[in-house]
Design an enzyme around this catalytic site. Structure first.
Site, PDB file in Angstrom:
ATOM      1  N   ASP A 239       1.540   7.274   5.431  1.00 33.76           N
ATOM      2  CA  ASP A 239       2.414   6.743   4.269  1.00 33.76           C
ATOM      3  C   ASP A 239       1.173   5.479   3.897  1.00 33.76           C
ATOM      4  O   ASP A 239       1.892   4.368   3.868  1.00 33.76           O
ATOM      5  CB  ASP A 239       3.553   6.815   4.484  1.00 33.76           C
ATOM      6  CG  ASP A 239       4.167   5.265   3.458  1.00 33.76           C
ATOM      7  OD1 ASP A 239       4.298   6.060   1.862  1.00 33.76           O
ATOM      8  OD2 ASP A 239       5.262   5.364   3.731  1.00 33.76           O
TER       9      ASP A 239
ATOM     10  N   CYS B 109      17.950  -8.298 -15.271  1.00 31.95           N
ATOM     11  CA  CYS B 109      16.897  -6.898 -15.791  1.00 31.95           C
ATOM     12  C   CYS B 109      17.430  -5.545 -15.107  1.00 31.95           C
ATOM     13  O   CYS B 109      18.602  -5.574 -13.748  1.00 31.95           O
ATOM     14  CB  CYS B 109      16.185  -7.120 -14.729  1.00 31.95           C
ATOM     15  SG  CYS B 109      14.995  -5.664 -14.441  1.00 31.95           S
TER      16      CYS B 109
ATOM     17  N   CYS C  48       2.195   7.245  -2.517  1.00 32.72           N
ATOM     18  CA  CYS C  48       3.076   6.584  -3.969  1.00 32.72           C
ATOM     19  C   CYS C  48       2.448   6.799  -5.201  1.00 32.72           C
ATOM     20  O   CYS C  48       2.731   6.104  -6.348  1.00 32.72           O
ATOM     21  CB  CYS C  48       3.251   5.465  -3.742  1.00 32.72           C
ATOM     22  SG  CYS C  48       1.979   4.527  -3.382  1.00 32.72           S
TER      23      CYS C  48
ATOM     24  N   CYS D 143      18.309  -1.455 -22.232  1.00 24.88           N
ATOM     25  CA  CYS D 143      17.760  -2.680 -22.489  1.00 24.88           C
ATOM     26  C   CYS D 143      17.136  -3.333 -23.618  1.00 24.88           C
ATOM     27  O   CYS D 143      16.474  -2.816 -24.249  1.00 24.88           O
ATOM     28  CB  CYS D 143      16.476  -2.991 -20.902  1.00 24.88           C
ATOM     29  SG  CYS D 143      16.218  -4.574 -20.718  1.00 24.88           S
TER      30      CYS D 143
ATOM     31  N   GLU E 274      -0.424  -0.100  12.613  1.00 23.27           N
ATOM     32  CA  GLU E 274      -1.003  -0.985  11.338  1.00 23.27           C
ATOM     33  C   GLU E 274      -1.553  -1.564  11.463  1.00 23.27           C
ATOM     34  O   GLU E 274      -2.575  -2.569  11.904  1.00 23.27           O
ATOM     35  CB  GLU E 274       0.773  -1.168  10.433  1.00 23.27           C
ATOM     36  CG  GLU E 274       0.865  -2.190   9.530  1.00 23.27           C
ATOM     37  CD  GLU E 274       0.641  -1.614   8.604  1.00 23.27           C
ATOM     38  OE1 GLU E 274      -0.203  -2.310   7.799  1.00 23.27           O
ATOM     39  OE2 GLU E 274       1.518  -0.524   7.882  1.00 23.27           O
TER      40      GLU E 274
ATOM     41  N   CYS F 267       8.796  -6.131 -22.063  1.00 28.86           N
ATOM     42  CA  CYS F 267       8.753  -6.312 -20.795  1.00 28.86           C
ATOM     43  C   CYS F 267       8.278  -4.864 -20.177  1.00 28.86           C
ATOM     44  O   CYS F 267       8.200  -4.208 -20.902  1.00 28.86           O
ATOM     45  CB  CYS F 267       9.949  -6.049 -20.322  1.00 28.86           C
ATOM     46  SG  CYS F 267       9.868  -6.160 -18.289  1.00 28.86           S
TER      47      CYS F 267
END
Length: 477
Positions: free
Chosen positions: A407, A185, A434, A93, A359, A99
């Site tokens: 999660d 991108c 994550c 890139c 949720e 970036c």
């Protein structure tokens, strides 16, 4: 370590600090890089003082200019690589050094995967206190990567602004709100690049004023593009400060003509002075209000504001691992905390007796119910509310979970939810994460009643420092 420039005092230092530290702001130093931190910066030490050098790799000797110091560590800008790592590669890139999106393009992909596994291992040991060797050790598997780690993102959120009187759109420079204007991108799906480029071009032609973040003026704030990787359907979302768009009909007609695969053109109105992208009001300008995609055999409706994993190929890998760890044979009752739009719940429902999803976001639960109906899946129940409130209520109703799947967002599980899991005592817990640091923190709490058997890192975001994990916990006898 060699010092190749005179020491000089930076504006934020005092004499006492300057005397105590082995480096000062503005000083150029030579340093050996021994590893990478969780953000992908090189880690070196000068007289025991830690220096983080963005762009440097483990095994390299570099020259770097110190630009910020704290008591026990500092930051430096890479000036020159004196001895190069065999894992260094040329970033494809042209905007890599400007970036803030990809921090690891200069590191060979196989090394990226090893680095991400190491991040997980380090956090499990340092924060969780887990052993990775010997009897009862947690097994951390090699990171599951992509065969082709490019063009994987199915969503682009591109801020729009003005530079020298011209409309610009691209991603932000690292740790700033400076927009780096770009036409493509390399981790975005090509359809997203085409959609964003078309809107930028048309907005300039039709004199649609771009947003000025400092003055809070202008109209077009963001262009959001979404694509169904399996269906090819494209959604274009125009985020504006007001409801009226100059020459709206011409704009919509031109987007339909110039964006291949577009099936949905939507406007979201966000009049607030905020960094939050979306406002509360959304209207469909043309076509459907949703696009569709598949993860494995499950079909999902994707609305402008609904959360949907950005790497569908690796999402299938992650969810298959979740299904494997759940050990579902068709007889189990499963609770899916933080179920979102039902992605994991519907995957689990394929091999479970019944899945209960909770949720806190009502709109997500509405999407989850719609997705269940879309696939004709009836052995699921979705409820809006806080998991730590809803799950105990289910227990009072006589619902006993064999498996609980979580999660959570990056901040990890709510403390009350962890307590609820320990009280519910399911046979298995599957933790999808994550953020390796909050994963390790929460696993340490759950280890009171559960043995953490194994963790599988999955590379959901190639060329970035992020890593997703799936962990299996088995109840102690």
């Amino acid at each position: 370590m060699g010092k190749t420039a005179k020491k000089r005092r930076g504006p934020q230092q005092n004499p006492k600090t300057e005397l105590e530290l082995p480096v000062q702001v503005g000083q150029t130093v030579e340093v050996e890089i021994t590893g990478l931190n969780h953000e992908g910066a090189g880690v070196g030490r000068i007289e025991g003082y830690t220096l983080f050098v963005k762009g440097a790799l483990a095994g390299e000797r570099v020259r770097a200019c110190v630009d910020h110091v704290k008591k026990s560590y500092g930051f430096a800008t890479l000036v020159e690589v004196l001895e190069k790592s065999a894992s260094r590669t040329l970033p494809p890139c042209p905007l890599f050094d400007r970036c803030g999106g990809c921090s690891l393009q200069h590191l060979a992909y196989e090394e990226q995967l090893r680095h991400k596994r190491q991040i997980v291992m380090d956090n499990l040991q340092r924060i969780g206190g887990f052993s990775l060797e010997g009897e009862g050790a947690v097994v951390v598997h090699p990171t599951l990567g992509m065969r082709d780690p490019w063009r994987y993102r199915n969503k682009a959120q591109v801020p729009i602004g003005e530079e020298n009187g011209a409309l610009v759109g691209g991603f932000y420079a690292e740790k700033s709100h400076e927009i780096i204007d770009m036409d493509e991108c390399l981790i975005q799906h090509p359809a997203n690049d085409e959609a964003v480029a078309a809107v930028k071009r048309l907005a300039a032609e039709l004199n649609i004023p771009p947003y000025d973040e400092q003055r809070h003026t202008g109209l077009l704030r963001h262009v959001v593009a979404k694509v169904g990787a399996k269906t090819g359907e494209v959604m274009v979302v125009l985020v504006t400060t007001g409801e009226e768009i100059p020459q709206r009909e011409r704009l919509v007609a031109a987007i339909r003509e110039q964006v291949p695969g577009v099936t949905s053109i939507v406007q979201n109105i966000n009049p607030d002075r905020t960094n939050v992208i979306f406002g509360k009001k959304t209207v469909t300008l043309w076509g459907s209000g949703v696009i569709y995609d598949y993860i494995g055999p499950i079909k999902f409706a994707i609305s402008p504001r609904s959360f949907y994993q950005v790497n569908p190929a690796q999402t299938e890998v992650l969810y298959n691992k979740t299904l494997e760890y759940a050990g579902a044979t068709g007889t189990e009752t499963v609770i899916d905390a933080y179920c979102g739009i039902g992605t994991i719940s519907l995957f689990l429902a394929q091999k479970s007796r019944h899945v209960y999803g909770v949720e806190i976001v009502p709109e997500a639960i509405a999407d989850a119910k719609r997705n269940a109906a879309l696939n004709g899946i009836e052995n699921v129940t979705f409820e809006a509310g806080a998991a730590e409130v809803v799950i105990p209520a289910w227990k009072e109703q006589g619902i006993r979970a064999d498996v609980i799947v979580v999660d959570p967002p990056r901040k990890g599980c709510d403390e009350a939810l962890l307590k609820t899991i320990l009280e519910m005592e399911p046979k298995r817990v599957v933790y999808v994460s994550c953020n390796p640091s909050t994963l390790a923190r929460d696993l340490k709490v759950l280890a009171e009643k559960y043995a953490v058997k194994e963790v599988q890192p999955v590379d959901m975001f190639p060329h970035t420092s992020h890593v997703e994990c799936c962990a299996l916990l088995i109840g102690k006898l």
